[in-house]
Design a protein around this motif. Structure first.
Motif, PDB file in Angstrom:
ATOM      1  N   PHE A 106       0.851  -1.177   0.000  1.00 33.66           N
ATOM      2  CA  PHE A 106       0.000   0.000   0.000  1.00 33.66           C
ATOM      3  C   PHE A 106       0.889   1.230   0.000  1.00 33.66           C
ATOM      4  CE2 PHE A 106      -2.400   3.446   1.928  1.00 33.66           C
ATOM      5  CZ  PHE A 106      -3.593   3.375   1.248  1.00 33.66           C
ATOM      6  N   GLN A 107       0.861   1.998  -1.108  1.00 29.74           N
ATOM      7  CA  GLN A 107       1.585   3.261  -1.233  1.00 29.74           C
ATOM      8  C   GLN A 107       3.036   3.142  -0.759  1.00 29.74           C
ATOM      9  OE1 GLN A 107      -0.489   6.648   0.328  1.00 29.74           O
ATOM     10  NE2 GLN A 107      -2.377   6.167  -0.755  1.00 29.74           N
ATOM     11  N   GLY A 108       3.736   2.130  -1.254  1.00 29.69           N
ATOM     12  CA  GLY A 108       5.138   1.974  -0.931  1.00 29.69           C
ATOM     13  C   GLY A 108       5.420   1.119   0.276  1.00 29.69           C
ATOM     14  N   TYR A 109       4.400   0.857   1.094  1.00 29.57           N
ATOM     15  CA  TYR A 109       4.570  -0.006   2.254  1.00 29.57           C
ATOM     16  C   TYR A 109       4.221  -1.433   1.870  1.00 29.57           C
ATOM     17  CZ  TYR A 109       5.370   3.757   5.563  1.00 29.57           C
ATOM     18  OH  TYR A 109       5.912   4.810   6.227  1.00 29.57           O
ATOM     19  N   SER A 110       4.951  -2.392   2.408  1.00 32.48           N
ATOM     20  CA  SER A 110       4.692  -3.789   2.094  1.00 32.48           C
ATOM     21  C   SER A 110       4.816  -4.638   3.345  1.00 32.48           C
ATOM     22  CB  SER A 110       5.672  -4.302   1.032  1.00 32.48           C
ATOM     23  OG  SER A 110       6.987  -4.318   1.536  1.00 32.48           O
ATOM     24  N   ALA A 111       4.078  -5.755   3.337  1.00 35.64           N
ATOM     25  CA  ALA A 111       4.173  -6.733   4.412  1.00 35.64           C
ATOM     26  C   ALA A 111       4.320  -8.096   3.756  1.00 35.64           C
ATOM     27  CB  ALA A 111       2.938  -6.689   5.305  1.00 35.64           C
ATOM     28  N   ASP A 112       5.541  -8.604   3.738  1.00 34.15           N
ATOM     29  CA  ASP A 112       5.793  -9.893   3.114  1.00 34.15           C
ATOM     30  C   ASP A 112       5.492 -11.017   4.101  1.00 34.15           C
ATOM     31  OD1 ASP A 112       6.662  -8.426   0.994  1.00 34.15           O
ATOM     32  OD2 ASP A 112       8.788  -8.644   1.467  1.00 34.15           O
ATOM     33  N   ASP A 113       4.824 -12.068   3.586  1.00 35.77           N
ATOM     34  CA  ASP A 113       4.474 -13.205   4.440  1.00 35.77           C
ATOM     35  C   ASP A 113       3.787 -12.744   5.724  1.00 35.77           C
ATOM     36  OD1 ASP A 113       5.267 -15.153   2.767  1.00 35.77           O
ATOM     37  OD2 ASP A 113       7.154 -15.609   3.769  1.00 35.77           O
ATOM     38  N   LEU A 114       2.711 -11.982   5.576  1.00 33.72           N
ATOM     39  CA  LEU A 114       1.947 -11.495   6.713  1.00 33.72           C
ATOM     40  C   LEU A 114       1.135 -12.649   7.302  1.00 33.72           C
ATOM     41  CD1 LEU A 114       0.895  -9.189   8.470  1.00 33.72           C
ATOM     42  CD2 LEU A 114      -0.794  -8.707   6.693  1.00 33.72           C
ATOM     43  N   ARG A 115       1.573 -13.171   8.441  1.00 30.39           N
ATOM     44  CA  ARG A 115       0.954 -14.354   9.028  1.00 30.39           C
ATOM     45  C   ARG A 115      -0.070 -13.954  10.091  1.00 30.39           C
ATOM     46  NH1 ARG A 115       6.247 -15.656   7.850  1.00 30.39           N
ATOM     47  NH2 ARG A 115       6.529 -17.620   6.708  1.00 30.39           N
ATOM     48  N   LEU A 116      -1.280 -14.486   9.945  1.00 26.24           N
ATOM     49  CA  LEU A 116      -2.365 -14.167  10.859  1.00 26.24           C
ATOM     50  C   LEU A 116      -3.108 -15.429  11.263  1.00 26.24           C
ATOM     51  CD1 LEU A 116      -3.970 -11.142   8.964  1.00 26.24           C
ATOM     52  CD2 LEU A 116      -2.262 -11.042  10.782  1.00 26.24           C
ATOM     53  N   THR A 117      -3.561 -15.457  12.504  1.00 30.87           N
ATOM     54  CA  THR A 117      -4.482 -16.492  12.971  1.00 30.87           C
ATOM     55  C   THR A 117      -5.858 -15.843  13.026  1.00 30.87           C
ATOM     56  OG1 THR A 117      -2.737 -17.503  14.298  1.00 30.87           O
ATOM     57  CG2 THR A 117      -4.997 -18.120  14.827  1.00 30.87           C
ATOM     58  N   TYR A 118      -6.686 -16.093  12.021  1.00 22.39           N
ATOM     59  CA  TYR A 118      -7.900 -15.300  11.870  1.00 22.39           C
ATOM     60  C   TYR A 118      -9.129 -15.922  12.511  1.00 22.39           C
ATOM     61  CZ  TYR A 118      -9.215 -18.420   7.991  1.00 22.39           C
ATOM     62  OH  TYR A 118      -9.560 -19.502   7.216  1.00 22.39           O
ATOM     63  N   LEU A 119      -9.070 -17.208  12.891  1.00 19.91           N
ATOM     64  CA  LEU A 119     -10.245 -17.859  13.467  1.00 19.91           C
ATOM     65  C   LEU A 119      -9.817 -19.036  14.327  1.00 19.91           C
ATOM     66  CD1 LEU A 119     -13.346 -18.395  13.633  1.00 19.91           C
ATOM     67  CD2 LEU A 119     -13.101 -19.755  11.538  1.00 19.91           C
ATOM     68  N   LYS A 120     -10.539 -19.239  15.424  1.00 22.66           N
ATOM     69  CA  LYS A 120     -10.430 -20.457  16.229  1.00 22.66           C
ATOM     70  C   LYS A 120     -11.858 -20.923  16.483  1.00 22.66           C
ATOM     71  CE  LYS A 120      -6.096 -19.124  18.490  1.00 22.66           C
ATOM     72  NZ  LYS A 120      -5.333 -19.046  19.758  1.00 22.66           N
ATOM     73  N   ASP A 121     -12.191 -22.107  15.974  1.00 20.81           N
ATOM     74  CA  ASP A 121     -13.582 -22.544  16.084  1.00 20.81           C
ATOM     75  C   ASP A 121     -13.855 -23.387  17.321  1.00 20.81           C
ATOM     76  OD1 ASP A 121     -12.861 -25.215  15.652  1.00 20.81           O
ATOM     77  OD2 ASP A 121     -13.441 -25.228  13.552  1.00 20.81           O
ATOM     78  N   ASN A 122     -12.836 -23.641  18.141  1.00 22.48           N
ATOM     79  CA  ASN A 122     -12.986 -24.514  19.304  1.00 22.48           C
ATOM     80  C   ASN A 122     -12.788 -23.774  20.616  1.00 22.48           C
ATOM     81  OD1 ASN A 122     -10.286 -24.053  19.031  1.00 22.48           O
ATOM     82  ND2 ASN A 122      -9.684 -26.189  18.782  1.00 22.48           N
ATOM     83  N   VAL A 123     -13.042 -22.461  20.606  1.00 22.16           N
ATOM     84  CA  VAL A 123     -12.940 -21.661  21.819  1.00 22.16           C
ATOM     85  C   VAL A 123     -14.278 -20.974  22.078  1.00 22.16           C
ATOM     86  CG1 VAL A 123     -10.455 -21.268  21.530  1.00 22.16           C
ATOM     87  CG2 VAL A 123     -12.089 -19.620  20.567  1.00 22.16           C
ATOM     88  N   ALA A 124     -14.462 -20.527  23.304  1.00 28.13           N
ATOM     89  CA  ALA A 124     -15.725 -19.908  23.700  1.00 28.13           C
ATOM     90  C   ALA A 124     -15.792 -18.442  23.262  1.00 28.13           C
ATOM     91  CB  ALA A 124     -15.886 -20.002  25.215  1.00 28.13           C
ATOM     92  N   ALA A 125     -17.017 -17.926  23.176  1.00 26.36           N
ATOM     93  CA  ALA A 125     -17.196 -16.496  22.936  1.00 26.36           C
ATOM     94  C   ALA A 125     -16.493 -15.715  24.035  1.00 26.36           C
ATOM     95  CB  ALA A 125     -18.682 -16.152  22.901  1.00 26.36           C
ATOM     96  N   GLY A 126     -15.814 -14.645  23.637  1.00 30.96           N
ATOM     97  CA  GLY A 126     -15.036 -13.846  24.571  1.00 30.96           C
ATOM     98  C   GLY A 126     -13.549 -14.141  24.532  1.00 30.96           C
ATOM     99  N   THR A 127     -13.160 -15.253  23.882  1.00 36.18           N
ATOM    100  CA  THR A 127     -11.744 -15.594  23.765  1.00 36.18           C
ATOM    101  C   THR A 127     -11.017 -14.598  22.859  1.00 36.18           C
ATOM    102  OG1 THR A 127     -12.227 -17.942  24.067  1.00 36.18           O
ATOM    103  CG2 THR A 127     -10.106 -17.383  23.060  1.00 36.18           C
ATOM    104  N   THR A 128      -9.816 -14.213  23.270  1.00 40.18           N
ATOM    105  CA  THR A 128      -9.020 -13.230  22.535  1.00 40.18           C
ATOM    106  C   THR A 128      -7.612 -13.772  22.312  1.00 40.18           C
ATOM    107  OG1 THR A 128     -10.255 -11.342  23.419  1.00 40.18           O
ATOM    108  CG2 THR A 128      -8.033 -10.899  22.616  1.00 40.18           C
ATOM    109  N   TRP A 129      -7.034 -13.476  21.145  1.00 37.77           N
ATOM    110  CA  TRP A 129      -5.626 -13.786  20.879  1.00 37.77           C
ATOM    111  C   TRP A 129      -5.037 -12.679  20.016  1.00 37.77           C
ATOM    112  CZ3 TRP A 129      -9.784 -16.180  18.715  1.00 37.77           C
ATOM    113  CH2 TRP A 129      -9.896 -16.144  17.333  1.00 37.77           C
TER     114      TRP A 129
END
Length: 218
Positions: A106-129
């Motif tokens: 984006f406008q000269g900025y880059s993020a190579d291999d941007l690794r994210l954990t976007y979902l956990k389906d085996n945790v309760a509502a309210g869980t944060t990471w």
């Protein structure tokens, strides 16, 4: 301060990608999570998912992502999901869904291999990471934190007139690291994932992406 605002743009752009990674964020009290079959990313080969994006000006874009096969990163196999314009992929293990954006810019900025954990389906509502990311512009680097929170679990959500059951909602908040201190940027998106489907809606400040149809192959 300028770096902070470019970081915000990078984080916003990241919410449009569903891709892959071998890295995981971790939290918890040592107890084992429930068993998961990774039903929130049913990305079998040749399956397709059509979406519509509408921004605050009511401009509309429709597109389709297709699962085209596998790719290997650092010895791990991921599903390739995308179209002619966007390369994405997906990985899930034990209910933890991870993603990587390859060369996000984006406008000269880059993020190579941007690794994210976007979902956990085996945790309760309210869980944060949290995941930490770094973006670069030439020799300058800016770091930030993405915080994910499960805000709803096993709910029914209506998208484009169709009801989807067993939906998980995940809010993504961003923090810029300024002099090693986290500074709240705000909520980047809230994404909704349907069981047996995957992403069905993503709400951002200025636009919303919703699923129109999907075809799953065995």
């Amino acid at each position: 301060m300028e770096n902070r605002y470019f970081l915000i743009a990078i984080l916003a752009a990241a919410t449009l990608l569903f891709s892959c990674s071998k890295e995981m964020s971790r939290e918890g009290d040592g107890t084992l999570p429930p068993t998961s079959t990774c039903d929130y990313a049913p990305y079998t080969n040749h399956s397709s998912f059509s979406y519509m994006n509408v921004n605050s000006a009511k401009d509309t874009i429709k597109y389709t992502f297709t699962v085209s096969g596998d790719t290997t990163i650092n010895g791990n196999v991921y599903k390739i999901v995308g179209n002619d314009s966007v390369f994405t992929c997906s990985n899930c293990k034990d209910g933890i869904y991870t993603q990587v954006a390859s060369i996000l810019t984006f406008q000269g900025y880059s993020a190579d291999d941007l690794r994210l954990t976007y979902l956990k389906d085996n945790v309760a509502a309210g869980t944060t990471w949290r995941d930490t990311i770094t973006v670069n512009n030439g020799g300058a680097s800016t770091s930030g934190i993405l915080e994910f929170t499960v805000t709803q679990k096993d709910v029914t959500k209506t998208v484009n007139g169709k009801d989807y059951a067993q939906v998980i909602a995940v809010r993504m908040d961003a923090y810029a690291l300024v002099l090693n201190n986290p500074v709240a940027v705000g909520t980047i998106s809230t994404s909704y994932y349907g069981k047996g489907i995957g992403l069905i809606e993503a709400d951002q400040l200025h636009d919303t992406t919703t699923i129109l149809s999907y075809t799953l192959q065995p």
